[in-house]
Design a protein around this motif. Structure first.
Motif, short mmCIF file in Angstrom:
data_model
loop_
_atom_site.label_atom_id
_atom_site.label_comp_id
_atom_site.label_asym_id
_atom_site.label_seq_id
_atom_site.Cartn_x
_atom_site.Cartn_y
_atom_site.Cartn_z
N LYS A 292 67.59 28.93 13.37
CA LYS A 292 67.89 27.83 12.45
C LYS A 292 66.68 26.93 12.33
N PHE A 293 66.71 26.05 11.32
CA PHE A 293 65.67 25.05 11.14
C PHE A 293 66.11 23.75 11.80
N VAL A 294 65.11 23.00 12.30
CA VAL A 294 65.37 21.68 12.87
C VAL A 294 64.38 20.69 12.26
N GLU A 295 64.14 19.57 12.92
CA GLU A 295 63.28 18.52 12.39
C GLU A 295 61.92 19.05 11.98
N HIS A 296 61.39 18.52 10.86
CA HIS A 296 60.10 18.92 10.28
C HIS A 296 60.10 20.39 9.85
N ASN A 297 61.28 20.95 9.62
CA ASN A 297 61.42 22.35 9.25
C ASN A 297 60.83 23.30 10.30
N ARG A 298 60.75 22.83 11.53
CA ARG A 298 60.38 23.75 12.61
C ARG A 298 61.51 24.74 12.81
N GLU A 299 61.15 25.91 13.24
CA GLU A 299 62.14 26.97 13.43
C GLU A 299 62.55 27.08 14.89
N ILE A 300 63.81 27.31 15.12
CA ILE A 300 64.25 27.79 16.42
C ILE A 300 64.28 29.30 16.34
N ARG A 301 63.49 29.93 17.22
CA ARG A 301 63.39 31.38 17.27
C ARG A 301 64.04 31.89 18.55
N SER B 112 53.88 38.48 12.57
CA SER B 112 54.72 37.57 11.79
C SER B 112 55.98 37.12 12.53
N ASP B 113 56.53 37.94 13.42
CA ASP B 113 57.76 37.58 14.13
C ASP B 113 57.55 37.37 15.62
N LEU B 114 56.30 37.30 16.06
CA LEU B 114 56.03 37.07 17.47
C LEU B 114 56.07 35.57 17.79
N MET B 115 56.59 35.25 18.94
CA MET B 115 56.61 33.87 19.43
C MET B 115 55.88 33.82 20.76
N PHE B 116 54.96 32.86 20.89
CA PHE B 116 54.24 32.67 22.14
C PHE B 116 54.94 31.58 22.94
N THR B 117 55.23 31.86 24.20
CA THR B 117 55.96 30.91 25.03
C THR B 117 55.68 31.21 26.49
N ARG B 118 56.47 30.59 27.36
CA ARG B 118 56.36 30.87 28.79
C ARG B 118 57.73 30.72 29.43
N CYS B 119 57.86 31.25 30.64
CA CYS B 119 59.08 31.06 31.41
C CYS B 119 58.73 31.12 32.89
N GLU B 120 59.62 30.62 33.72
CA GLU B 120 59.44 30.75 35.16
C GLU B 120 59.73 32.18 35.58
N ILE B 121 58.98 32.66 36.56
CA ILE B 121 59.24 33.99 37.11
C ILE B 121 59.68 33.83 38.56
N SER C 27 51.89 28.93 13.16
CA SER C 27 50.44 29.06 13.20
C SER C 27 49.97 30.04 12.13
N VAL C 28 48.83 29.76 11.54
CA VAL C 28 48.23 30.70 10.60
C VAL C 28 47.96 32.03 11.30
N GLN C 29 47.51 31.96 12.55
CA GLN C 29 47.00 33.14 13.23
C GLN C 29 47.99 33.77 14.19
N TYR C 30 48.83 32.98 14.82
CA TYR C 30 49.60 33.49 15.95
C TYR C 30 51.10 33.55 15.74
N GLY C 31 51.57 33.47 14.53
CA GLY C 31 53.01 33.51 14.32
C GLY C 31 53.65 32.20 14.69
N PHE C 32 54.42 32.19 15.80
CA PHE C 32 55.15 31.00 16.21
C PHE C 32 54.78 30.64 17.64
N ILE C 33 54.72 29.32 17.90
CA ILE C 33 54.32 28.82 19.21
C ILE C 33 55.38 27.84 19.69
N ASP C 34 55.92 28.09 20.85
CA ASP C 34 56.90 27.22 21.48
C ASP C 34 56.30 25.82 21.64
N ILE C 35 57.00 24.78 21.18
CA ILE C 35 56.44 23.43 21.27
C ILE C 35 56.26 22.99 22.72
N GLU C 36 56.95 23.64 23.65
CA GLU C 36 56.80 23.26 25.06
C GLU C 36 55.44 23.67 25.63
#
Length: 224
Positions: A30-39, A214-223, A102-111
């Motif tokens: 879905k879209f949220v504030e500033h038309n940012r996407e939740i992926r 185009s559909d990749l999201m860069f993020t992180r998680c605890e391991i 991102s122009v280059q990297y698809g989507f980037i987690d705001i965190e």
């Protein structure tokens, strides 16, 4: 070789300090504030991904059990992981994330994004770098007459990031005329993560790069 069934597709960039930094195939939620996407991470057709990566001179490994997973954490790279294993052993990797685009990297987690990349207004150091790169001239009409403004190639109002790779110098009239349209002529950045390309890509690699990015999201998680 992974089978042709669906799997979660991850590209592990780094694992250390209790975190894994990775890209993952996602879909729009879905879209949220500033038309940012939740992926949210999604299943992809494994064989299609294998074929596309092969064009880029890249390959991945299939993860079936914990020992293979642990080796992947050490070696990094692409992995195709069955749904059952991910949901049982990697639930923290499947979180939905709010993203900038991102122009280059698809989507980037705001965190994991810089706070200045999330602001509409470019920081003074970033503005200075863009002006110097663009010779203090409007990239569309060539004028050096002030005011020279910062223009988001991917519009901020449509989720674009405020970074040097997504900012260009435009005079005020050209900026207003450009609006929120995405003009690829305003950037020399490749429309995809060029680090995904191996040393000997095949013909048609750039189209595959754009497709995969185009559909990749860069993020992180605890391991654990």
């Amino acid at each position: 070789m992974p089978s042709s069934s669906s799997s979660y597709v991850f590209n592990l960039h780094f694992a250390g300090g209790g975190f894994a930094y990775f890209s993952v195939f996602t879909r729009w939620k879905k879209f949220v504030e500033h038309n940012r996407e939740i992926r949210m991470p999604d299943l992809a057709d494994t064989q299609s991904y294998i074929n596309a990566l092969a064009v880029l001179d890249r390959s991945g490994r299939v993860i079936h059990d914990k020992s293979e997973f642990d080796r992947w954490l050490l070696r990094h790279g692409w992995a195709f992981i069955p749904q059952e294993f991910v949901r049982k052993n990697m639930p923290q990797w499947l979180r939905s994330r709010t993203c900038i685009s991102s122009v280059q990297y698809g989507f980037i987690d705001i965190e994991v994004a810089s706070p200045t990349a999330l602001s509409r207004t470019a920081a003074s150091t970033r503005r200075k770098a863009v002006l110097e790169r663009d010779s203090h001239c409007c990239l569309l009409c060539g004028t050096a007459e002030p005011p020279i403004t910062m223009h988001h190639v991917k519009a901020y109002s449509l989720g674009g990031e405020t970074t040097t790779r997504n900012l260009v110098a435009l005079c005020e009239p050209c900026n207003q005329a450009q609006g929120t349209a995405f003009n690829t002529n305003l950037t020399d950045q490749p429309l995809g993560d060029i680090s995904m390309v191996g040393p000997n890509p095949r013909e048609g690699w750039y189209q595959k790069l754009v497709y995969l990015s185009s559909d990749l999201m860069f993020t992180r998680c605890e391991i654990h």
